[in-house]
Design a protein around this motif. Structure first.
Motif, PDB file in Angstrom:
ATOM      1  N   ALA A 238       0.832  -1.206   0.000  1.00  0.00           N
ATOM      2  CA  ALA A 238       0.000   0.000   0.000  1.00  0.00           C
ATOM      3  C   ALA A 238       0.868   1.259   0.000  1.00  0.00           C
ATOM      4  CB  ALA A 238      -0.928  -0.005   1.209  1.00  0.00           C
ATOM      5  N   LEU A 239       1.944   1.244   0.767  1.00  0.00           N
ATOM      6  CA  LEU A 239       2.845   2.397   0.799  1.00  0.00           C
ATOM      7  C   LEU A 239       3.534   2.591  -0.543  1.00  0.00           C
ATOM      8  CD1 LEU A 239       4.352   1.888   4.360  1.00  0.00           C
ATOM      9  CD2 LEU A 239       2.958   3.819   3.614  1.00  0.00           C
ATOM     10  N   GLN A 240       3.800   1.499  -1.240  1.00  0.00           N
ATOM     11  CA  GLN A 240       4.378   1.591  -2.573  1.00  0.00           C
ATOM     12  C   GLN A 240       3.453   2.371  -3.506  1.00  0.00           C
ATOM     13  OE1 GLN A 240       6.921   1.151  -4.353  1.00  0.00           O
ATOM     14  NE2 GLN A 240       6.377   0.471  -6.412  1.00  0.00           N
ATOM     15  N   GLN A 241       2.167   2.115  -3.427  1.00  0.00           N
ATOM     16  CA  GLN A 241       1.213   2.850  -4.259  1.00  0.00           C
ATOM     17  C   GLN A 241       1.164   4.329  -3.878  1.00  0.00           C
ATOM     18  OE1 GLN A 241      -2.630   1.097  -5.212  1.00  0.00           O
ATOM     19  NE2 GLN A 241      -1.965  -0.877  -4.382  1.00  0.00           N
ATOM     20  N   LEU A 242       1.220   4.614  -2.585  1.00  0.00           N
ATOM     21  CA  LEU A 242       1.238   6.009  -2.150  1.00  0.00           C
ATOM     22  C   LEU A 242       2.490   6.720  -2.650  1.00  0.00           C
ATOM     23  CD1 LEU A 242      -0.034   5.738   1.547  1.00  0.00           C
ATOM     24  CD2 LEU A 242      -1.241   6.774  -0.375  1.00  0.00           C
ATOM     25  N   ALA A 243       3.621   6.015  -2.614  1.00  0.00           N
ATOM     26  CA  ALA A 243       4.872   6.625  -3.057  1.00  0.00           C
ATOM     27  C   ALA A 243       4.868   6.901  -4.561  1.00  0.00           C
ATOM     28  CB  ALA A 243       6.050   5.708  -2.701  1.00  0.00           C
ATOM     29  N   GLN A 244       4.171   6.066  -5.319  1.00  0.00           N
ATOM     30  CA  GLN A 244       4.144   6.229  -6.773  1.00  0.00           C
ATOM     31  C   GLN A 244       3.172   7.304  -7.234  1.00  0.00           C
ATOM     32  OE1 GLN A 244       3.352   2.187  -8.111  1.00  0.00           O
ATOM     33  NE2 GLN A 244       5.512   1.881  -8.624  1.00  0.00           N
ATOM     34  N   ASP A 245       2.148   7.594  -6.434  1.00  0.00           N
ATOM     35  CA  ASP A 245       1.129   8.564  -6.838  1.00  0.00           C
ATOM     36  C   ASP A 245       0.824   9.499  -5.677  1.00  0.00           C
ATOM     37  OD1 ASP A 245      -0.907  10.017  -7.926  1.00  0.00           O
ATOM     38  OD2 ASP A 245      -2.248   8.323  -8.286  1.00  0.00           O
ATOM     39  N   GLU A 246       1.498  10.654  -5.652  1.00  0.00           N
ATOM     40  CA  GLU A 246       1.323  11.591  -4.547  1.00  0.00           C
ATOM     41  C   GLU A 246      -0.070  12.211  -4.522  1.00  0.00           C
ATOM     42  OE1 GLU A 246       4.324  14.538  -4.294  1.00  0.00           O
ATOM     43  OE2 GLU A 246       5.989  13.120  -4.512  1.00  0.00           O
ATOM     44  N   LYS A 247      -0.788  12.145  -5.628  1.00  0.00           N
ATOM     45  CA  LYS A 247      -2.117  12.744  -5.662  1.00  0.00           C
ATOM     46  C   LYS A 247      -3.110  11.986  -4.785  1.00  0.00           C
ATOM     47  CE  LYS A 247      -1.531  14.451 -10.403  1.00  0.00           C
ATOM     48  NZ  LYS A 247      -2.023  14.374 -11.800  1.00  0.00           N
ATOM     49  N   VAL A 248      -2.790  10.725  -4.492  1.00  0.00           N
ATOM     50  CA  VAL A 248      -3.712   9.900  -3.711  1.00  0.00           C
ATOM     51  C   VAL A 248      -3.699  10.292  -2.245  1.00  0.00           C
ATOM     52  CG1 VAL A 248      -4.257   7.567  -2.966  1.00  0.00           C
ATOM     53  CG2 VAL A 248      -3.515   7.975  -5.314  1.00  0.00           C
ATOM     54  N   GLY A 249      -2.539  10.352  -1.655  1.00  0.00           N
ATOM     55  CA  GLY A 249      -2.465  10.647  -0.225  1.00  0.00           C
ATOM     56  C   GLY A 249      -1.224  11.401   0.169  1.00  0.00           C
ATOM     57  N   GLY A 250      -0.683  12.161  -0.764  1.00  0.00           N
ATOM     58  CA  GLY A 250       0.516  12.920  -0.460  1.00  0.00           C
ATOM     59  C   GLY A 250       1.775  12.087  -0.620  1.00  0.00           C
ATOM     60  N   PRO A 251       2.931  12.701  -0.445  1.00  0.00           N
ATOM     61  CA  PRO A 251       4.201  11.983  -0.624  1.00  0.00           C
ATOM     62  C   PRO A 251       4.478  11.024   0.527  1.00  0.00           C
ATOM     63  CG  PRO A 251       4.613  14.175   0.224  1.00  0.00           C
ATOM     64  CD  PRO A 251       3.121  14.097  -0.042  1.00  0.00           C
ATOM     65  N   VAL A 252       5.475  10.188   0.327  1.00  0.00           N
ATOM     66  CA  VAL A 252       5.978   9.318   1.392  1.00  0.00           C
ATOM     67  C   VAL A 252       7.424   9.723   1.667  1.00  0.00           C
ATOM     68  CG1 VAL A 252       6.504   6.965   2.130  1.00  0.00           C
ATOM     69  CG2 VAL A 252       4.479   7.403   0.718  1.00  0.00           C
ATOM     70  N   HIS A 253       7.698  10.076   2.896  1.00  0.00           N
ATOM     71  CA  HIS A 253       9.057  10.413   3.308  1.00  0.00           C
ATOM     72  C   HIS A 253       9.566   9.385   4.314  1.00  0.00           C
ATOM     73  CE1 HIS A 253       8.055  14.371   1.570  1.00  0.00           C
ATOM     74  NE2 HIS A 253       9.366  14.535   1.455  1.00  0.00           N
ATOM     75  N   GLY A 254      10.851   9.335   4.463  1.00  0.00           N
ATOM     76  CA  GLY A 254      11.455   8.449   5.444  1.00  0.00           C
ATOM     77  C   GLY A 254      12.362   9.221   6.378  1.00  0.00           C
ATOM     78  N   VAL A 255      12.306   8.903   7.653  1.00  0.00           N
ATOM     79  CA  VAL A 255      13.259   9.437   8.625  1.00  0.00           C
ATOM     80  C   VAL A 255      14.313   8.364   8.858  1.00  0.00           C
ATOM     81  CG1 VAL A 255      13.607  10.144  11.020  1.00  0.00           C
ATOM     82  CG2 VAL A 255      11.622  10.987   9.741  1.00  0.00           C
ATOM     83  N   VAL A 256      15.567   8.710   8.577  1.00  0.00           N
ATOM     84  CA  VAL A 256      16.664   7.753   8.722  1.00  0.00           C
ATOM     85  C   VAL A 256      17.088   7.728  10.186  1.00  0.00           C
ATOM     86  CG1 VAL A 256      18.979   7.115   7.981  1.00  0.00           C
ATOM     87  CG2 VAL A 256      17.392   8.178   6.350  1.00  0.00           C
ATOM     88  N   PHE A 257      16.910   6.590  10.815  1.00  0.00           N
ATOM     89  CA  PHE A 257      17.152   6.448  12.249  1.00  0.00           C
ATOM     90  C   PHE A 257      18.534   5.864  12.489  1.00  0.00           C
ATOM     91  CE2 PHE A 257      16.535   3.932  16.261  1.00  0.00           C
ATOM     92  CZ  PHE A 257      16.406   5.017  17.106  1.00  0.00           C
ATOM     93  N   LYS A 258      19.307   6.537  13.341  1.00  0.00           N
ATOM     94  CA  LYS A 258      20.656   6.067  13.688  1.00  0.00           C
ATOM     95  C   LYS A 258      20.807   5.897  15.196  1.00  0.00           C
ATOM     96  CE  LYS A 258      22.772   8.196   9.616  1.00  0.00           C
ATOM     97  NZ  LYS A 258      23.804   9.133   9.092  1.00  0.00           N
ATOM     98  N   GLY A 259      19.693   5.822  15.885  1.00  0.00           N
ATOM     99  CA  GLY A 259      19.734   5.713  17.333  1.00  0.00           C
ATOM    100  C   GLY A 259      19.700   4.286  17.829  1.00  0.00           C
ATOM    101  N   ARG A 260      19.233   4.119  19.052  1.00  0.00           N
ATOM    102  CA  ARG A 260      19.235   2.822  19.731  1.00  0.00           C
ATOM    103  C   ARG A 260      17.896   2.124  19.544  1.00  0.00           C
ATOM    104  NH1 ARG A 260      21.839   6.398  24.387  1.00  0.00           N
ATOM    105  NH2 ARG A 260      20.528   7.822  23.184  1.00  0.00           N
ATOM    106  N   ARG A 261      17.971   0.946  18.950  1.00  0.00           N
ATOM    107  CA  ARG A 261      16.769   0.154  18.664  1.00  0.00           C
ATOM    108  C   ARG A 261      16.994  -1.251  19.205  1.00  0.00           C
ATOM    109  NH1 ARG A 261      16.298  -3.309  14.056  1.00  0.00           N
ATOM    110  NH2 ARG A 261      14.144  -3.992  13.663  1.00  0.00           N
ATOM    111  N   TYR A 262      15.975  -1.805  19.844  1.00  0.00           N
ATOM    112  CA  TYR A 262      16.069  -3.142  20.407  1.00  0.00           C
ATOM    113  C   TYR A 262      15.018  -4.024  19.738  1.00  0.00           C
ATOM    114  CZ  TYR A 262      18.196  -0.075  23.884  1.00  0.00           C
ATOM    115  OH  TYR A 262      18.942   0.896  24.508  1.00  0.00           O
ATOM    116  N   ASP A 263      15.465  -5.050  19.058  1.00  0.00           N
ATOM    117  CA  ASP A 263      14.562  -5.944  18.342  1.00  0.00           C
ATOM    118  C   ASP A 263      14.198  -7.103  19.262  1.00  0.00           C
ATOM    119  OD1 ASP A 263      13.191  -7.609  16.670  1.00  0.00           O
ATOM    120  OD2 ASP A 263      14.782  -7.825  15.182  1.00  0.00           O
ATOM    121  N   THR A 264      12.946  -7.099  19.751  1.00  0.00           N
ATOM    122  CA  THR A 264      12.519  -8.165  20.660  1.00  0.00           C
ATOM    123  C   THR A 264      11.776  -9.277  19.933  1.00  0.00           C
ATOM    124  OG1 THR A 264      10.439  -7.005  21.165  1.00  0.00           O
ATOM    125  CG2 THR A 264      12.348  -6.558  22.592  1.00  0.00           C
TER     126      THR A 264
END
Length: 303
Positions: A238-264
Motif C-alpha cells: 500500500a505504501l508503494q502505491q502512495l509513493a508512486q502517486d502523490e495525488k492519492v495521499g501525499g508523498p511518502v518520506h522516510g526518517v533515517v534512524f541512527k539511534g538505539r533500537r532493540y529488536d525483541t
C-alpha cells in the motif's frame, strides 16, 4: 510550518501475532507480554507513543490476547494489597500502566498480515493521520524517533516511515526503500518499496523498521490491496502505491534512524535487549555489570 504540538493524537499498535518464534513460552502468554527486565515489551511501546503526544491508543489484538487488556486495566485487588502493606513504590508501578493512555481494543480475527491489521483501525482512526508502532521494535526513549516523524509529517503531509541502514545481506528480512535525498540530512523522499527482497534486487540498504505515520488514504488502498508476499496483505504494498502517486495521499518520506533500537522479535536480540537495558538501569546496572564482566571473563578463560 511545523506546529508546536502534534496534530496527530492516535496511535495504532498491531498485536495479533502468534509469537511462534518464542514457543513454548508464547503458547499461553502473548509475546508482547514477555518481560524486558521488569516491564512487558508492549508497555515500552505504549510509553513511546505517549511521550510523542499520542494519548489515544488502539491495540489490534487476537485470540488469547486478553492479558494485554488486563495489563493496561486497573487491578483493584493487587492495588489494595500493596496499599495495605504500605508499598508505595510497587503500587505506583502497578498503577502506571493503567494511567498511561486512553486504551481501545479491536480483534483482527483472521491473521491476514500487517496491512489487514492496520485496516482494522479504520473505524477508530477515521480521516485523521495516525501513527503505527510495531511491538517487536523498541526504540530507546532517549532517541525520539516518533516525535521527529510527526514533525516531518506536519511539514510535508502524506506518510512518513522509519528507515534504518542495514547490512545488504540482511535486507531480505525487511522492506527495502528506494529513496531520494532532501534538504534535511535525516529525511529522504521514498520513491518505491519492496517487501523482503533478495539482496540483489533490493533498491537500497535502507530497511523499513516498525514505526509509521500514515495518511488515512492508506485505508482505501488497503481495501483494494491483494494478498502479496506470504499470502498476506502487506502494508508495504500500500505504501508503494502512495509513493508512486502523490495525488492519492501525499508523498511518502522516510526518517533515517541512527539511534538505539532493540529488536525483541528475535530470541537472540531479545536477550541482548534485556542485557543492554538492565546495564543502563540505575537500580540494577552497577551490580549487573560487575557480574557480567566476571561471567564474560570466566567464559573467556574456559575457552
Amino acid at each position: 510550518m511545523t506546529q508546536s504540538h502534534p496534530r496527530i493524537s492516535k496511535a495504532v499498535i498491531p498485536a495479533a501475532g502468534l509469537g511462534t518464534r518464542f514457543l513454548p513460552a508464547t503458547k499461553a502468554t502473548p509475546k508482547e507480554m514477555l518481560p524486558v527486565v521488569d516491564k512487558p515489551a508492549i508497555q515500552y511501546v505504549v510509553e513511546e507513543a505517549v511521550s510523542a503526544g499520542l494519548d489515544d491508543v488502539l491495540m489490534i489484538t487476537g485470540r488469547n490476547k486478553r492479558p494485554l487488556e488486563d495489563h493496561f486495566d486497573r487491578n483493584y485487588e493487587l492495588e489494595s494489597a500493596l496499599q495495605k502493606k504500605g508499598d508505595a513504590g510497587r503500587l505506583a508501578k502497578v498503577q502506571e500502566s493503567s494511567d498511561l493512555a486512553t486504551m481501545h481494543y479491536v480483534r483482527q480475527g483472521d491473521p491476514r498480515g500487517l496491512g489487514h491489521a492496520v485496516l482494522c483501525a479504520a473505524p477508530h482512526v477515521g480521516h485523521e493521520p495516525f501513527a503505527v508502532l510495531l511491538g517487536d521494535d523498541l526504540i530507546d526513549p532517549r532517541d525520539p524517533l516518533l516525535r521527529r516523524m510527526i514533525e516531518v509529517q506536519e511539514q510535508h503531509g502524506g506518510s512518513v516511515i522509519a528507515l534504518m541502514e542495514v547490512d545488504p545481506e540482511q535486507i531480505h528480512l525487511y522492506g527495502s526503500a528506494a529513496v531520494e535525498t532532501t534538504a534535511d540530512s535525516d529525511v529522504v523522499k521514498v520513491t518505491g518499496l519492496v517487501e523482503k527482497p533478495d539482496p540483489a534486487d533490493a533498491p537500497s540498504s535502507y530497511a523499513v523498521i516498525g514505526r509509521y505515520v500514515l495518511d488515512p488514504h492508506v485505508f482505501d488502498i488497503l481495501r483494494r490491496t491483494e494478498p502479496g508476499r506470504g499470502g498476506e496483505i502487506q502494508l508495504t504494498d500500500a505504501l508503494q502505491q502512495l509513493a508512486q502517486d502523490e495525488k492519492v495521499g501525499g508523498p511518502v518520506h522516510g526518517v533515517v534512524f541512527k539511534g538505539r533500537r532493540y529488536d525483541t522479535g528475535d530470541r537472540g536480540d531479545y536477550l541482548r535487549a534485556i542485557v543492554r537495558l538492565a546495564c543502563e538501569r540505575e537500580d540494577l546496572g552497577p551490580d549487573f555489570r560487575t557480574w557480567l564482566r566476571s561471567y564474560v571473563a570466566e567464559e573467556m578463560q574456559q575457552s
